[in-house]
Write a protein that holds these residues in place. Structure first.
Motif, PDB file in Angstrom:
ATOM      1  N   THR A 155       0.843  -1.199   0.000  1.00 62.51           N
ATOM      2  CA  THR A 155       0.000   0.000   0.000  1.00 62.51           C
ATOM      3  C   THR A 155       0.876   1.245   0.000  1.00 62.51           C
ATOM      4  O   THR A 155       1.896   1.286   0.696  1.00 62.51           O
ATOM      5  CB  THR A 155      -0.905   0.036   1.247  1.00 62.51           C
ATOM      6  OG1 THR A 155      -1.637  -1.184   1.329  1.00 62.51           O
ATOM      7  CG2 THR A 155      -1.886   1.198   1.179  1.00 62.51           C
ATOM      8  N   GLY A 156       0.484   2.240  -0.771  1.00 64.47           N
ATOM      9  CA  GLY A 156       1.196   3.519  -0.761  1.00 64.47           C
ATOM     10  C   GLY A 156       2.534   3.456  -1.467  1.00 64.47           C
ATOM     11  O   GLY A 156       2.738   2.682  -2.408  1.00 64.47           O
ATOM     12  N   LEU A 157       3.476   4.285  -1.001  1.00 59.92           N
ATOM     13  CA  LEU A 157       4.800   4.366  -1.611  1.00 59.92           C
ATOM     14  C   LEU A 157       5.704   3.283  -1.031  1.00 59.92           C
ATOM     15  O   LEU A 157       5.498   2.808   0.087  1.00 59.92           O
ATOM     16  CB  LEU A 157       5.411   5.744  -1.350  1.00 59.92           C
ATOM     17  CG  LEU A 157       4.555   6.957  -1.719  1.00 59.92           C
ATOM     18  CD1 LEU A 157       5.292   8.246  -1.362  1.00 59.92           C
ATOM     19  CD2 LEU A 157       4.201   6.943  -3.201  1.00 59.92           C
ATOM     20  N   THR A 158       6.724   2.924  -1.816  1.00 63.61           N
ATOM     21  CA  THR A 158       7.642   1.897  -1.340  1.00 63.61           C
ATOM     22  C   THR A 158       9.087   2.400  -1.345  1.00 63.61           C
ATOM     23  O   THR A 158       9.631   2.724  -0.299  1.00 63.61           O
ATOM     24  CB  THR A 158       7.519   0.618  -2.183  1.00 63.61           C
ATOM     25  OG1 THR A 158       7.585   0.958  -3.571  1.00 63.61           O
ATOM     26  CG2 THR A 158       6.208  -0.102  -1.888  1.00 63.61           C
ATOM     27  N   TYR A 159       9.710   2.512  -2.544  1.00 61.62           N
ATOM     28  CA  TYR A 159      11.131   2.851  -2.599  1.00 61.62           C
ATOM     29  C   TYR A 159      11.429   4.211  -3.211  1.00 61.62           C
ATOM     30  O   TYR A 159      12.588   4.562  -3.390  1.00 61.62           O
ATOM     31  CB  TYR A 159      11.905   1.745  -3.340  1.00 61.62           C
ATOM     32  CG  TYR A 159      11.761   0.428  -2.634  1.00 61.62           C
ATOM     33  CD1 TYR A 159      12.326   0.241  -1.372  1.00 61.62           C
ATOM     34  CD2 TYR A 159      11.024  -0.606  -3.186  1.00 61.62           C
ATOM     35  CE1 TYR A 159      12.177  -0.943  -0.692  1.00 61.62           C
ATOM     36  CE2 TYR A 159      10.873  -1.805  -2.508  1.00 61.62           C
ATOM     37  CZ  TYR A 159      11.450  -1.981  -1.266  1.00 61.62           C
ATOM     38  OH  TYR A 159      11.286  -3.152  -0.579  1.00 61.62           O
TER      39      TYR A 159
ATOM     40  N   ARG B  68       3.983  -4.621   7.540  1.00 61.41           N
ATOM     41  CA  ARG B  68       3.001  -4.655   6.451  1.00 61.41           C
ATOM     42  C   ARG B  68       1.935  -3.586   6.648  1.00 61.41           C
ATOM     43  O   ARG B  68       0.770  -3.762   6.273  1.00 61.41           O
ATOM     44  CB  ARG B  68       2.395  -6.043   6.286  1.00 61.41           C
ATOM     45  CG  ARG B  68       3.450  -7.109   6.013  1.00 61.41           C
ATOM     46  CD  ARG B  68       2.882  -8.444   5.624  1.00 61.41           C
ATOM     47  NE  ARG B  68       3.963  -9.422   5.438  1.00 61.41           N
ATOM     48  CZ  ARG B  68       3.788 -10.674   5.047  1.00 61.41           C
ATOM     49  NH1 ARG B  68       2.557 -11.116   4.801  1.00 61.41           N
ATOM     50  NH2 ARG B  68       4.806 -11.498   4.912  1.00 61.41           N
ATOM     51  N   GLN B  69       2.341  -2.489   7.229  1.00 63.67           N
ATOM     52  CA  GLN B  69       1.486  -1.323   7.376  1.00 63.67           C
ATOM     53  C   GLN B  69       2.043  -0.172   6.548  1.00 63.67           C
ATOM     54  O   GLN B  69       3.216  -0.190   6.158  1.00 63.67           O
ATOM     55  CB  GLN B  69       1.404  -0.909   8.842  1.00 63.67           C
ATOM     56  CG  GLN B  69       0.698  -1.899   9.744  1.00 63.67           C
ATOM     57  CD  GLN B  69       0.466  -1.345  11.138  1.00 63.67           C
ATOM     58  OE1 GLN B  69       0.932  -0.258  11.481  1.00 63.67           O
ATOM     59  NE2 GLN B  69      -0.275  -2.076  11.955  1.00 63.67           N
TER      60      GLN B  69
ATOM     61  N   VAL C 154       6.011   7.067  11.369  1.00 63.01           N
ATOM     62  CA  VAL C 154       6.152   6.454  12.691  1.00 63.01           C
ATOM     63  C   VAL C 154       5.155   5.304  12.844  1.00 63.01           C
ATOM     64  O   VAL C 154       3.956   5.459  12.551  1.00 63.01           O
ATOM     65  CB  VAL C 154       5.918   7.484  13.812  1.00 63.01           C
ATOM     66  CG1 VAL C 154       5.999   6.814  15.189  1.00 63.01           C
ATOM     67  CG2 VAL C 154       6.925   8.628  13.701  1.00 63.01           C
ATOM     68  N   ILE C 155       5.669   4.169  13.271  1.00 62.07           N
ATOM     69  CA  ILE C 155       4.819   3.048  13.665  1.00 62.07           C
ATOM     70  C   ILE C 155       4.961   2.902  15.178  1.00 62.07           C
ATOM     71  O   ILE C 155       6.044   2.575  15.684  1.00 62.07           O
ATOM     72  CB  ILE C 155       5.226   1.746  12.957  1.00 62.07           C
ATOM     73  CG1 ILE C 155       4.995   1.877  11.451  1.00 62.07           C
ATOM     74  CG2 ILE C 155       4.428   0.557  13.509  1.00 62.07           C
ATOM     75  CD1 ILE C 155       5.451   0.675  10.648  1.00 62.07           C
ATOM     76  N   ASP C 156       3.893   3.193  15.884  1.00 57.96           N
ATOM     77  CA  ASP C 156       3.917   3.061  17.337  1.00 57.96           C
ATOM     78  C   ASP C 156       3.997   1.590  17.727  1.00 57.96           C
ATOM     79  O   ASP C 156       3.718   0.685  16.916  1.00 57.96           O
ATOM     80  CB  ASP C 156       2.671   3.698  17.948  1.00 57.96           C
ATOM     81  CG  ASP C 156       2.651   5.215  17.766  1.00 57.96           C
ATOM     82  OD1 ASP C 156       3.736   5.823  17.853  1.00 57.96           O
ATOM     83  OD2 ASP C 156       1.564   5.774  17.515  1.00 57.96           O
TER      84      ASP C 156
END
Length: 315
Positions: A145-149, A168-169, A192-194
């Motif tokens: 999902t969304g942007l990658t590289y 995988r978020q 940020v992934i909490d």
């Protein structure tokens, strides 16, 4: 002869104006596309605290992460690029090679992961279509999902979904400011992934948190610099990992050159060349009009002090 010159100037003027329009509106569809021949190696290094399973203590180490991104040209097409990424993280002990296996006598391998992703060549957004055989560590059910590289061409000062293959978020990568890097203005984003539940290893429950900061050249969308702070804990709260990895200078220099070259090419094809063609076209038409008027409108210069003779009129 002057009539011929007027005709040539008119033709040149029309050509210049038409060509300027074509380059201005058609060139971006050609120049602003992710290339299909990527073979990039990015190295990131930094300090780490890693739990020693034997002693139960955190060890102070240095990590070296080598990411290789290659285009699968056969699977890619005019609209979508398919890339295969490998990421190998090792303990930076005794000048390790790019990657190691589990049989390394010094046990320097920390992790090895793979990611196969398809993305739109202009917007950089992930594309999920079975024909591209995307997967994460071989898991074909994984959805990107969304942007990658990379970021889209002409990136904005806004938030973008930025995919993390570990969790995988795709948290929001928030625009947090601009910064000069290698003589170019970069857009800086932070995702940020909490702290969340995520196994530390096979059948080992735990939790995970991650903060990624990237410096993006906005015209090309190239990520020139990246810093990632990752932490992991066992289910009982014991910290298993705490590391901060930053692109090394070679990686930054390489990405900066790619961004600079790409930016120059885009500017040449979409701004400079159309402007030059427009000016040439206008100058040619102005010259044609001036020459036509100077010749009295019929291609023959009037004699000094004598009005031109009207065609078909008796003298």
């Amino acid at each position: 002869m002057r009539k011929i010159l007027v005709a040539v100037l008119v033709g040149l003027g029309v050509f210049g104006l038409v060509a300027a329009g074509l380059f201005r509106f058609y060139a971006p569809s050609r120049a602003e596309k992710t290339p299909l021949d990527l073979d990039v190696i990015q190295v990131a290094t930094g300090p780490a605290k890693l739990l020693n399973a034997s002693t139960g203590q955190l060890e102070d180490l240095a990590f070296k992460a080598t990411r290789r991104v290659r285009t699968d040209s056969a699977a890619s097409d005019s609209k979508v690029t398919v890339v295969q990424e490998t990421l190998c993280i090792v303990k930076d002990i005794d000048n390790p090679p790019e990657c190691l296996d589990a049989q390394d006598p010094q046990h320097r391998l920390v992790s090895f992961t793979t990611d196969r992703v398809a993305a739109d060549r202009r917007t950089a957004q992930s594309v999920n279509d079975p024909k591209y055989h995307t997967n994460i560590d071989g898991d074909a059910t994984a959805t990107h999902t969304g942007l990658t590289y990379k970021w889209p061409f002409h990136a904005k000062k806004t938030s973008y979904k930025f995919f993390d293959p570990i969790s995988r978020q795709a948290p929001d990568a928030r625009f947090i400011g601009t910064e000069k890097l290698k003589g170019m203005t970069m857009y800086k984003y932070e995702a940020v992934i909490d702290k969340m539940d995520l196994p530390v290893g096979p059948d080992i429950p735990g939790s995970y948190a991650d903060t990624r900061t990237v410096w993006v050249e906005p015209t090309t969308g190239a990520i020139v610099k990246g810093v990632e702070h990752q932490q992991r804990w066992l289910a009982d709260g014991t910290q298993a990992l705490d590391t901060t990895l930053t692109f090394d200078q070679d990686a930054i220099d390489f990405q900066a050159k790619q961004a600079s070259d790409g930016r120059s090419q885009i500017r040449m094809l979409t701004v400079i060349l159309p402007l030059v063609l427009l000016l040439v076209g206008l100058a040619a038409l102005v010259g044609a009009v001036a020459l036509y008027r100077r010749d009295g409108g019929d291609g023959h210069r009037a004699s000094a002090g004598q009005p031109p003779v009207a065609v078909g009129q008796p003298r």
